[in-house]
Design a protein around this motif. Structure first.
Motif, short mmCIF file in Angstrom:
data_model
loop_
_atom_site.label_atom_id
_atom_site.label_comp_id
_atom_site.label_asym_id
_atom_site.label_seq_id
_atom_site.Cartn_x
_atom_site.Cartn_y
_atom_site.Cartn_z
N GLY A 1 -48.93 -42.07 -11.03
CA GLY A 1 -47.65 -42.63 -11.44
C GLY A 1 -47.30 -43.87 -10.62
N SER A 2 -46.07 -43.97 -10.20
CA SER A 2 -45.59 -45.15 -9.47
C SER A 2 -46.52 -45.49 -8.31
CB SER A 2 -44.19 -44.91 -8.92
OG SER A 2 -43.81 -45.97 -8.05
N PRO A 3 -47.01 -46.74 -8.26
CA PRO A 3 -47.93 -47.12 -7.19
C PRO A 3 -47.24 -47.36 -5.86
CG PRO A 3 -47.49 -49.01 -8.57
CD PRO A 3 -46.80 -47.84 -9.23
N PHE A 4 -45.91 -47.32 -5.84
CA PHE A 4 -45.18 -47.69 -4.63
C PHE A 4 -44.40 -46.53 -4.01
CE2 PHE A 4 -45.12 -51.65 -7.33
CZ PHE A 4 -46.22 -52.22 -6.70
N ALA A 5 -44.62 -45.32 -4.50
CA ALA A 5 -43.93 -44.15 -3.95
C ALA A 5 -44.56 -43.72 -2.63
CB ALA A 5 -43.97 -43.01 -4.96
N THR A 6 -43.97 -42.73 -1.98
CA THR A 6 -44.50 -42.26 -0.70
C THR A 6 -45.74 -41.41 -0.91
OG1 THR A 6 -43.17 -40.24 -0.74
CG2 THR A 6 -42.16 -42.20 0.26
N ILE A 7 -46.49 -41.23 0.16
CA ILE A 7 -47.66 -40.36 0.11
C ILE A 7 -47.23 -38.94 -0.24
CG2 ILE A 7 -49.55 -39.36 1.44
CD1 ILE A 7 -49.92 -42.32 0.86
N GLU A 8 -46.11 -38.50 0.28
CA GLU A 8 -45.61 -37.15 -0.02
C GLU A 8 -45.29 -37.03 -1.50
OE1 GLU A 8 -42.17 -33.93 1.36
OE2 GLU A 8 -42.18 -35.97 2.19
N TYR B 1 -50.15 -54.03 5.95
CA TYR B 1 -49.09 -55.01 6.19
C TYR B 1 -49.03 -56.06 5.07
CZ TYR B 1 -48.59 -53.15 10.90
OH TYR B 1 -48.35 -52.32 11.99
N LEU B 2 -50.05 -56.12 4.24
CA LEU B 2 -50.12 -57.12 3.19
C LEU B 2 -49.69 -56.60 1.83
CD1 LEU B 2 -53.62 -58.64 4.10
CD2 LEU B 2 -51.36 -59.41 4.86
N ASN B 3 -49.53 -55.26 1.72
CA ASN B 3 -49.23 -54.64 0.43
C ASN B 3 -47.77 -54.22 0.32
OD1 ASN B 3 -51.94 -54.86 -0.41
ND2 ASN B 3 -52.46 -53.01 0.76
N LEU B 4 -47.35 -53.89 -0.88
CA LEU B 4 -45.97 -53.51 -1.16
C LEU B 4 -45.85 -52.01 -1.40
CD1 LEU B 4 -45.07 -56.38 -3.67
CD2 LEU B 4 -44.58 -56.31 -1.21
N GLY B 5 -44.68 -51.47 -1.18
CA GLY B 5 -44.42 -50.07 -1.48
C GLY B 5 -44.29 -49.20 -0.25
N LYS B 6 -43.64 -48.06 -0.44
CA LYS B 6 -43.46 -47.12 0.67
C LYS B 6 -44.79 -46.57 1.15
CE LYS B 6 -38.88 -45.72 -1.01
NZ LYS B 6 -38.06 -44.60 -1.55
N ASP B 7 -45.70 -46.34 0.20
CA ASP B 7 -47.02 -45.83 0.58
C ASP B 7 -47.80 -46.85 1.40
OD1 ASP B 7 -47.25 -47.50 -1.60
OD2 ASP B 7 -48.28 -46.05 -2.87
N ALA B 8 -47.65 -48.14 1.08
CA ALA B 8 -48.33 -49.19 1.83
C ALA B 8 -47.82 -49.23 3.27
CB ALA B 8 -48.13 -50.54 1.16
N VAL B 9 -46.51 -49.07 3.44
CA VAL B 9 -45.93 -49.04 4.79
C VAL B 9 -46.49 -47.85 5.56
CG1 VAL B 9 -43.80 -48.74 6.12
CG2 VAL B 9 -43.82 -50.25 4.11
N GLU B 10 -46.58 -46.71 4.90
CA GLU B 10 -47.10 -45.51 5.55
C GLU B 10 -48.58 -45.66 5.91
OE1 GLU B 10 -44.22 -42.06 3.64
OE2 GLU B 10 -46.09 -42.57 2.63
N MET B 11 -49.31 -46.47 5.15
CA MET B 11 -50.74 -46.63 5.39
C MET B 11 -51.06 -47.72 6.42
SD MET B 11 -52.71 -46.03 1.75
CE MET B 11 -51.71 -47.16 0.77
N ARG B 12 -50.06 -48.30 7.04
CA ARG B 12 -50.34 -49.27 8.09
C ARG B 12 -51.03 -48.59 9.26
NH1 ARG B 12 -44.49 -52.44 7.99
NH2 ARG B 12 -44.85 -53.53 5.99
#
Length: 243
Positions: A82-89, A151-162
């Motif tokens: 689904g949404s590519p920008f949601a959290t990992i959870e 750091y180059l990507n968008l979304g909550k999951d991208a932030v979590e994957m830093r």
């Protein structure tokens, strides 16, 4: 000689990665979930769920799904997160719904998860934090310690994957608490999206097996060697029978 070998790997990886990107782009809008099994496997095999990565979908598993079916694995499922920008959870909660659906279809309580890139992180998180039904997790080029590309990507999951983000550090602590799941981490020495490359493996925990070789990030999805590694692992842990 070492310089020549390095040059060869650079050319090989560049070419295979470009080809992989072309295939992934051409098949991007295919929905493989439409081909998920609708009845139980006659061999009562442990079902396998293939989980895609960031900004991708079930189409990424076209090659490996075909190979699994050819080798006699009938209970192979894919998912769209689904949404590519949601959290990992949130992604893991989507996996939970799919796991419940798979259990209803197959009648099997246990499941094997295979994830590429972010999908491997989602699979590992789900197995450690949300379920007891997972027996094995295989990750392909997954940022298990995060990646600087986050750091180059968008979304909550991208932030979590830093790289070594607060989420990643909590995730790693969670992995230490489980011993009922066996992991196989397949990484690359030269992954252009998982930086550093060592983030794709976990050496300091029991029940975690690691393999690294030279392959591009997207090329994991179309690599015969990757499939062979997975197949050899699964033949030892499932009720594998050739159909």
């Amino acid at each position: 000689m070492r310089l020549i070998r390095t040059f060869f790997f650079i050319i090989y990886i560049t070419i295979t990665e470009i080809l992989a990107l072309l295939i992934a782009s051409a098949t991007y809008f295919m929905d493989l979930t439409k081909h998920n099994p609708k009845i139980p496997s006659p061999n009562h095999q442990t079902p396998i769920l293939l989980i895609h990565g960031y900004l991708h979908g079930s189409s990424g598993w076209l090659y490996h799904r075909h190979r699994f079916k050819k080798e006699g694995f009938e209970s192979v499922f894919t998912i769209n997160l689904g949404s590519p920008f949601a959290t990992i959870e949130h992604h893991a909660e989507t996996v939970q719904k799919m796991v419940e659906e798979i259990a209803h279809i197959t009648g099997q309580r246990e499941i094997i998860l295979i994830g590429h890139s972010m999908g491997g992180l989602v699979a590992s998180y789900y197995a450690s934090e949300m379920a007891r039904s997972v027996t094995h997790v295989i990750t392909l080029g997954s940022p298990l310690e995060g990646s600087f590309t986050g750091y180059l990507n968008l979304g909550k999951d991208a932030v979590e994957m830093r790289y070594r983000s607060p989420f990643i550090m909590r995730f790693r602590e969670g992995l230490k608490k489980i011993n009922h799941v066996k992991f196989l981490h397949i990484g690359s020495y030269c992954d252009e999206l998982v930086i550093p490359a060592s983030s794709a493996i976990i050496k300091d925990l029991p029940h975690h097996e690691n393999v690294q070789f030279h392959v591009g990030h997207v090329a994991f999805l179309y690599s015969p060697h990757t499939f062979t590694l997975m197949l050899n692992h699964l033949k030892h842990i499932t009720s594998f029978q050739r159909s």
